[in-house]
Scaffold this motif. Structure first.
Motif, short mmCIF file in Angstrom:
data_model
loop_
_atom_site.label_atom_id
_atom_site.label_comp_id
_atom_site.label_asym_id
_atom_site.label_seq_id
_atom_site.Cartn_x
_atom_site.Cartn_y
_atom_site.Cartn_z
N MET A 110 -38.47 -102.28 -52.04
CA MET A 110 -37.11 -101.99 -52.51
C MET A 110 -36.66 -103.04 -53.53
N GLY A 111 -37.61 -103.58 -54.28
CA GLY A 111 -37.28 -104.58 -55.29
C GLY A 111 -36.98 -105.95 -54.72
N LEU A 112 -37.33 -106.17 -53.44
CA LEU A 112 -36.98 -107.43 -52.76
C LEU A 112 -38.20 -107.98 -52.04
N PRO A 113 -38.28 -109.31 -51.89
CA PRO A 113 -39.27 -109.84 -50.96
C PRO A 113 -38.75 -109.65 -49.54
N VAL A 114 -39.53 -108.96 -48.73
CA VAL A 114 -39.16 -108.72 -47.33
C VAL A 114 -40.19 -109.40 -46.44
N VAL A 159 -42.64 -101.23 -39.88
CA VAL A 159 -41.48 -101.71 -40.63
C VAL A 159 -41.66 -101.47 -42.13
N PHE A 160 -42.81 -101.86 -42.66
CA PHE A 160 -43.00 -101.72 -44.11
C PHE A 160 -43.20 -100.26 -44.51
N ASP A 161 -43.82 -99.45 -43.64
CA ASP A 161 -43.92 -98.01 -43.94
C ASP A 161 -42.52 -97.41 -44.06
N TRP A 162 -41.61 -97.79 -43.15
CA TRP A 162 -40.25 -97.27 -43.16
C TRP A 162 -39.50 -97.70 -44.42
N LEU A 163 -39.63 -98.98 -44.78
CA LEU A 163 -38.91 -99.48 -45.95
C LEU A 163 -39.43 -98.84 -47.24
N ARG A 164 -40.74 -98.58 -47.31
CA ARG A 164 -41.26 -97.88 -48.49
C ARG A 164 -40.75 -96.44 -48.53
N GLU A 165 -40.61 -95.82 -47.38
CA GLU A 165 -40.03 -94.46 -47.33
C GLU A 165 -38.59 -94.47 -47.82
N VAL A 166 -37.82 -95.48 -47.37
CA VAL A 166 -36.42 -95.59 -47.81
C VAL A 166 -36.35 -95.74 -49.33
N ASP A 167 -37.24 -96.58 -49.87
CA ASP A 167 -37.23 -96.80 -51.32
C ASP A 167 -37.48 -95.49 -52.06
N ALA A 168 -38.43 -94.70 -51.56
CA ALA A 168 -38.75 -93.43 -52.22
C ALA A 168 -37.60 -92.43 -52.11
N ALA A 189 -25.61 -100.73 -51.87
CA ALA A 189 -24.91 -101.75 -51.09
C ALA A 189 -24.90 -101.41 -49.61
N VAL A 190 -25.05 -100.13 -49.28
CA VAL A 190 -25.15 -99.72 -47.88
C VAL A 190 -26.61 -99.53 -47.48
N VAL A 191 -27.41 -98.98 -48.40
CA VAL A 191 -28.78 -98.60 -48.05
C VAL A 191 -29.61 -99.79 -47.57
N LYS A 192 -29.51 -100.92 -48.26
CA LYS A 192 -30.38 -102.05 -47.88
C LYS A 192 -30.09 -102.50 -46.45
N GLY A 193 -28.81 -102.77 -46.15
CA GLY A 193 -28.49 -103.24 -44.81
C GLY A 193 -28.84 -102.21 -43.75
N TRP A 194 -28.54 -100.94 -44.04
CA TRP A 194 -28.84 -99.88 -43.08
C TRP A 194 -30.34 -99.76 -42.86
N ALA A 195 -31.14 -99.82 -43.93
CA ALA A 195 -32.59 -99.67 -43.81
C ALA A 195 -33.20 -100.82 -43.00
N VAL A 196 -32.72 -102.02 -43.22
CA VAL A 196 -33.28 -103.17 -42.49
C VAL A 196 -32.80 -103.16 -41.04
N HIS A 197 -31.55 -102.71 -40.83
CA HIS A 197 -31.07 -102.53 -39.45
C HIS A 197 -31.97 -101.55 -38.70
N ARG A 198 -32.33 -100.45 -39.35
CA ARG A 198 -33.23 -99.47 -38.73
C ARG A 198 -34.62 -100.06 -38.51
N ALA A 199 -35.08 -100.88 -39.45
CA ALA A 199 -36.39 -101.53 -39.30
C ALA A 199 -36.39 -102.45 -38.08
N ALA A 200 -35.29 -103.17 -37.88
CA ALA A 200 -35.19 -104.04 -36.70
C ALA A 200 -35.21 -103.21 -35.43
#
Length: 251
Positions: A14-18, A35-44, A103-114
């Motif tokens: 998502m353009g960020l170091p995670v 976690v990384f599979d989910w974040l790549r899905e969110v980015d797409a 501004a919502v997607v990043k926090g929500w996506a990482v919350h879901r990853a956790a």
């Protein structure tokens, strides 16, 4: 495998170091891979910079609201909620610009990853997405996670350290990406800008969205964020004075 007793991985997503620091070595690499599979899905699905994403297609009017996924409906609902709470200072829909709910997607996506990590049985971990962090449990028995707040003028220095257990913390500032957050009421940078605002909350959707909204509000955002349910604030004003909520767990 990283340090003994931990599984660690860092990827650009998502353009960020995670980074994931999972202290439950017995769980192996599988929870981190999810976690990384989910974040790549969110980015797409949610990137406004990908013309084929759901967000871009909805923004161009190629999808109706009835055709949206449950996830995007939720994200847009949060955007509308914060737009109302801030009197329009926070906006995903800015005139003349494409729909941008990042501004919502990043926090929500990482919350879901956790949440994925917890469902895998993880109790002790730190998940860091470009400085916005979810912590759980302890890094070692009897210790708390230490999350640094970057000094707004000196990249190599900290202006505070938080000692955390189960928590989420997010910072909004202009020092990394310039004046990318504007006051949605004017379309311009905040009239009385902050150098940085850090919000501590129980989940990263709340912490990240509240920090962004407070930064868009400028100095009035400090008091506004501190009044949001479950939120504590550490803010640096343009004159370098600092606000810190009572009880903020500064180390």
């Amino acid at each position: 495998m990283g340090v003994t007793g931990a599984v660690r991985r860092v990827e650009q997503v998502m353009g960020l170091p995670v980074s994931v620091n999972l202290r439950d070595e017995r769980l192996g690499e599988e929870p981190v891979r999810r976690v990384f599979d989910w974040l790549r899905e969110v980015d797409a699905r949610f990137s406004p910079f990908r013309p084929d994403s759901e967000v871009s297609r909805f923004g161009r009017g190629e999808l109706t609201e009835d055709e949206l996924s449950v996830d995007l409906r939720y994200v847009l609902q949060v955007c509308v909620d914060y737009q109302h709470r801030t009197g329009g200072a926070f906006r995903a829909w800015l005139p003349g610009r494409a729909l941008d709910p990042c501004a919502v997607v990043k926090g929500w996506a990482v919350h879901r990853a956790a949440r994925l990590l917890r469902r895998s049985g993880a109790r002790d971990f730190c998940l860091n997405a470009g400085g916005d962090v979810v912590t759980a449990g302890e890094p070692a028995p009897g210790r708390r996670w230490r999350v640094g707040i970057r000094h707004p003028d000196q990249a190599g220095q900290l202006c505070g350290v938080l000692a955390l257990g189960d928590a989420a913390v997010a910072t909004s500032a202009a020092y990394e990406r310039g004046a990318h957050i504007v006051d949605g009421r004017t379309g311009l940078p905040p009239r009385r800008p902050l150098l940085s605002v850090t919000v501590l909350a129980a989940d990263l959707t709340t912490a990240d969205t509240t920090a962004t909204a407070a930064f868009a509000l400028g100095e009035e955002g400090i008091g506004w964020a501190a009044e949001q349910p479950g939120c504590s604030v550490f803010a640096v004003r343009a004159d370098r004075t600092v606000f810190s909520s009572p009880g903020l767990p500064l180390a």
